[in-house]
Scaffold this motif. Sequence first.
Motif, PDB file in Angstrom:
ATOM      1  N   SER A 163       8.220  -9.335 -14.875  1.00 26.92           N
ATOM      2  CA  SER A 163       7.165 -10.056 -15.584  1.00 26.92           C
ATOM      3  C   SER A 163       7.390  -9.943 -17.089  1.00 26.92           C
ATOM      4  N   PRO A 164       7.062 -10.989 -17.840  1.00 24.87           N
ATOM      5  CA  PRO A 164       7.123 -10.847 -19.290  1.00 24.87           C
ATOM      6  C   PRO A 164       6.069  -9.848 -19.751  1.00 24.87           C
ATOM      7  N   PRO A 165       6.303  -9.170 -20.868  1.00 24.37           N
ATOM      8  CA  PRO A 165       5.297  -8.224 -21.360  1.00 24.37           C
ATOM      9  C   PRO A 165       4.042  -8.952 -21.838  1.00 24.37           C
ATOM     10  N   PRO A 166       2.952  -8.221 -22.039  1.00 27.54           N
ATOM     11  CA  PRO A 166       1.723  -8.850 -22.528  1.00 27.54           C
ATOM     12  C   PRO A 166       1.905  -9.362 -23.963  1.00 27.54           C
ATOM     13  N   PHE A 167       0.913 -10.078 -24.428  1.00 28.49           N
ATOM     14  CA  PHE A 167       0.820 -10.427 -25.846  1.00 28.49           C
ATOM     15  C   PHE A 167      -0.165  -9.459 -26.499  1.00 28.49           C
ATOM     16  N   ILE A 199       2.028  -1.750 -18.904  1.00 19.87           N
ATOM     17  CA  ILE A 199       1.933  -1.453 -20.338  1.00 19.87           C
ATOM     18  C   ILE A 199       0.816  -2.203 -21.067  1.00 19.87           C
ATOM     19  N   LYS A 200       0.039  -3.020 -20.364  1.00 22.07           N
ATOM     20  CA  LYS A 200      -0.935  -3.868 -21.062  1.00 22.07           C
ATOM     21  C   LYS A 200      -1.999  -3.066 -21.805  1.00 22.07           C
ATOM     22  N   ASP A 201      -2.396  -1.928 -21.279  1.00 16.88           N
ATOM     23  CA  ASP A 201      -3.473  -1.160 -21.907  1.00 16.88           C
ATOM     24  C   ASP A 201      -3.026  -0.474 -23.194  1.00 16.88           C
ATOM     25  N   THR A 202      -1.745  -0.246 -23.334  1.00 15.91           N
ATOM     26  CA  THR A 202      -1.231   0.447 -24.525  1.00 15.91           C
ATOM     27  C   THR A 202      -0.289  -0.435 -25.337  1.00 15.91           C
ATOM     28  N   PHE A 203      -0.244  -1.730 -25.000  1.00 16.95           N
ATOM     29  CA  PHE A 203       0.760  -2.594 -25.608  1.00 16.95           C
ATOM     30  C   PHE A 203       0.657  -2.669 -27.125  1.00 16.95           C
ATOM     31  N   LYS A 204      -0.546  -2.700 -27.658  1.00 18.14           N
ATOM     32  CA  LYS A 204      -0.696  -2.836 -29.108  1.00 18.14           C
ATOM     33  C   LYS A 204      -0.083  -1.649 -29.864  1.00 18.14           C
ATOM     34  N   ASN A 205       0.142  -0.548 -29.156  1.00 23.44           N
ATOM     35  CA  ASN A 205       0.740   0.624 -29.791  1.00 23.44           C
ATOM     36  C   ASN A 205       2.265   0.614 -29.748  1.00 23.44           C
TER      37      ASN A 205
END
Length: 233
Positions: free
Chosen positions: A144-148, A190-196
């Motif tokens: 799957s592509p990573p989140p935005f 990784i969606k919950d920590t993606f912004k980091n």
Amino acid sequence: MKKVFTVCILVFWGAFTIAQNSQLKILAIGDSNGEFDFGWVAQLQKIRLSDRIVNTAISGNTTGFDNLNRKELNTLRNVNSYLNKGDTELAGMDVILIMLGTNDCKAIFADSLKQVPLNMERLILKIKQHGVYRQYQPQIFIVSPPPFGPPEMLIAKYKGGAKRIKYLQKKFKKTARKENCIFIDIYSEIKDTFKNITSDGIHLTPEGQRQIAEIINLKVDKQMQKNGLFGGF
């Protein structure tokens, strides 16, 4: 008792040696997160030292659009050349890893979003029709592509992409099941920590790339051991 213990040690050591010396031949298909010299493909190679990986990831690559009006950024158009390159450099193929979708979620392609899962399906069918696949029967993994990242991190061309990327995550999972591929869901991991672990809401930091590589590595190991092959030691 001592003899039994010795035999067990020898059996274990033999199995470990086979696994340690095994070598998977891997073709990686992706976009900028795969092309970077610190990207997930490079990070995966650091983990899987005994394996050989041919990286065909290109920044801007899509499943089936001429991104920026460039045909070379359309995987459907170019996948045969990727397979040929992999066969030439690897002399065989055990695994194909595909991580695409980020660029398909640009605002410019928003009205064509429903076409993206169909493009992925066509891509898998095209791979299966190629002589390299027919000869070696490599295991195909759809990653799957990573989140935005959050809207405030995104430049204009990616605005609104978070919903589109979530849509693709679900659709690609269905495509993998339909086409007998293995789905690797890094999005949920990784969606919950993606912004980091992103610098701009799209591209991952070296640490983020390492996390992706570790998720892929575990999934590849599990599946290839199930298939009767070893790797990743």
